[in-house]
Design a protein around this motif. Structure first.
Motif, mmCIF file in Angstrom:
data_model
loop_
_atom_site.group_PDB
_atom_site.id
_atom_site.type_symbol
_atom_site.label_atom_id
_atom_site.label_comp_id
_atom_site.label_asym_id
_atom_site.label_seq_id
_atom_site.Cartn_x
_atom_site.Cartn_y
_atom_site.Cartn_z
ATOM 1 N N MET A 1 0.835 -1.187 0.000
ATOM 2 C CA MET A 1 0.000 0.000 0.000
ATOM 3 C C MET A 1 0.875 1.244 0.000
ATOM 4 N N SER A 2 0.367 2.276 -0.635
ATOM 5 C CA SER A 2 1.080 3.539 -0.693
ATOM 6 C C SER A 2 0.157 4.654 -0.223
ATOM 7 N N TRP A 3 0.436 5.208 0.944
ATOM 8 C CA TRP A 3 -0.376 6.272 1.519
ATOM 9 C C TRP A 3 0.476 7.517 1.682
ATOM 10 N N SER A 4 -0.161 8.683 1.646
ATOM 11 C CA SER A 4 0.537 9.924 1.927
ATOM 12 C C SER A 4 -0.415 10.883 2.632
ATOM 13 N N TYR A 5 0.158 11.822 3.357
ATOM 14 C CA TYR A 5 -0.629 12.856 4.033
ATOM 15 C C TYR A 5 -1.368 13.697 3.005
ATOM 16 N N ASP A 6 -2.600 14.104 3.319
ATOM 17 C CA ASP A 6 -3.334 14.985 2.413
ATOM 18 C C ASP A 6 -3.776 16.283 3.093
ATOM 19 N N HIS A 7 -4.543 16.234 4.170
ATOM 20 C CA HIS A 7 -5.018 17.459 4.794
ATOM 21 C C HIS A 7 -5.528 17.230 6.211
ATOM 22 N N VAL A 8 -5.753 18.325 6.926
ATOM 23 C CA VAL A 8 -6.472 18.344 8.198
ATOM 24 C C VAL A 8 -7.673 19.248 7.990
ATOM 25 N N HIS A 9 -8.845 18.830 8.499
ATOM 26 C CA HIS A 9 -10.081 19.603 8.328
ATOM 27 C C HIS A 9 -10.611 19.987 9.709
ATOM 28 N N LEU A 10 -10.817 21.275 9.911
ATOM 29 C CA LEU A 10 -11.360 21.786 11.162
ATOM 30 C C LEU A 10 -12.748 22.357 10.927
ATOM 31 N N LYS A 11 -13.684 22.063 11.835
ATOM 32 C CA LYS A 11 -15.000 22.701 11.805
ATOM 33 C C LYS A 11 -14.945 23.833 12.816
ATOM 34 N N ALA A 12 -15.273 25.029 12.335
ATOM 35 C CA ALA A 12 -15.094 26.221 13.167
ATOM 36 C C ALA A 12 -16.432 26.822 13.584
ATOM 37 N N SER A 13 -16.522 27.219 14.852
ATOM 38 C CA SER A 13 -17.721 27.926 15.305
ATOM 39 C C SER A 13 -17.707 29.361 14.779
ATOM 40 N N ASP A 14 -16.521 29.889 14.483
ATOM 41 C CA ASP A 14 -16.342 31.232 13.918
ATOM 42 C C ASP A 14 -15.332 31.094 12.778
ATOM 43 N N ILE A 15 -15.836 30.833 11.565
ATOM 44 C CA ILE A 15 -14.941 30.532 10.448
ATOM 45 C C ILE A 15 -13.991 31.686 10.139
ATOM 46 N N ASP A 16 -14.494 32.925 10.148
ATOM 47 C CA ASP A 16 -13.623 34.057 9.829
ATOM 48 C C ASP A 16 -12.536 34.241 10.885
ATOM 49 N N GLY A 17 -12.915 34.089 12.149
ATOM 50 C CA GLY A 17 -11.933 34.197 13.225
ATOM 51 C C GLY A 17 -10.886 33.096 13.152
ATOM 52 N N THR A 18 -11.331 31.883 12.801
ATOM 53 C CA THR A 18 -10.402 30.755 12.694
ATOM 54 C C THR A 18 -9.439 30.948 11.526
ATOM 55 N N ILE A 19 -9.978 31.375 10.370
ATOM 56 C CA ILE A 19 -9.114 31.646 9.217
ATOM 57 C C ILE A 19 -8.089 32.719 9.584
ATOM 58 N N GLY A 20 -8.567 33.778 10.222
ATOM 59 C CA GLY A 20 -7.677 34.864 10.638
ATOM 60 C C GLY A 20 -6.580 34.405 11.585
#
Length: 127
Positions: A1-20
């Protein structure tokens, strides 16, 4: 098998604040924003690492700090070259799929599995 890292996904209560927060503290660069299954997902790049941040879709009621749908870490993703083949191997090992391999367009397929301690892992094959 060949696996690699792709992403981390966060669910934010305040998306703009989290992005910032990630822009300000880690130099994250916004790469895209898209509506997916009723939520806005914003893709960020942190030195080559992909971080996805989403808001809450209508009808969702995330619980903080639980293995259920929650704010904070939702899942991490592992990429493979042939999702169907790897899914068959994982099923032989008794791995529980919470979403079977699904073509989401553009040649990309995804699936979700449940790992120990209720950790959710997205498996994907990019097109």
């Amino acid at each position: 098998m060949s696996w690699s890292y792709d992403h981390v996904h966060l669910k934010a209560s305040d998306i703009d604040g989290t992005i910032g927060f990630y822009e300000k503290n880690f130099g994250a660069v916004k790469k895209f924003a898209a509506k997916v299954r009723g939520m806005t997902i914003t893709g960020m790049d942190i030195s080559g690492m992909t971080l996805l941040i989403s808001d809450t879709a209508q009808g969702e009621s995330p619980k903080p700090g639980s293995a259920d749908l929650q704010y904070g870490l939702i899942h991490f993703g592992l990429r493979c070259p042939d999702l169907e083949q790897h899914a068959a191997e994982l099923k032989k090992n008794g791995v529980q799929f919470t979403m079977e391999p699904t073509d989401i367009g553009g040649g990309t397929k995804i699936a979700f599995i449940k790992a120990p301690d209720e950790v959710v892992i997205e498996l994907l094959q990019r097109g």
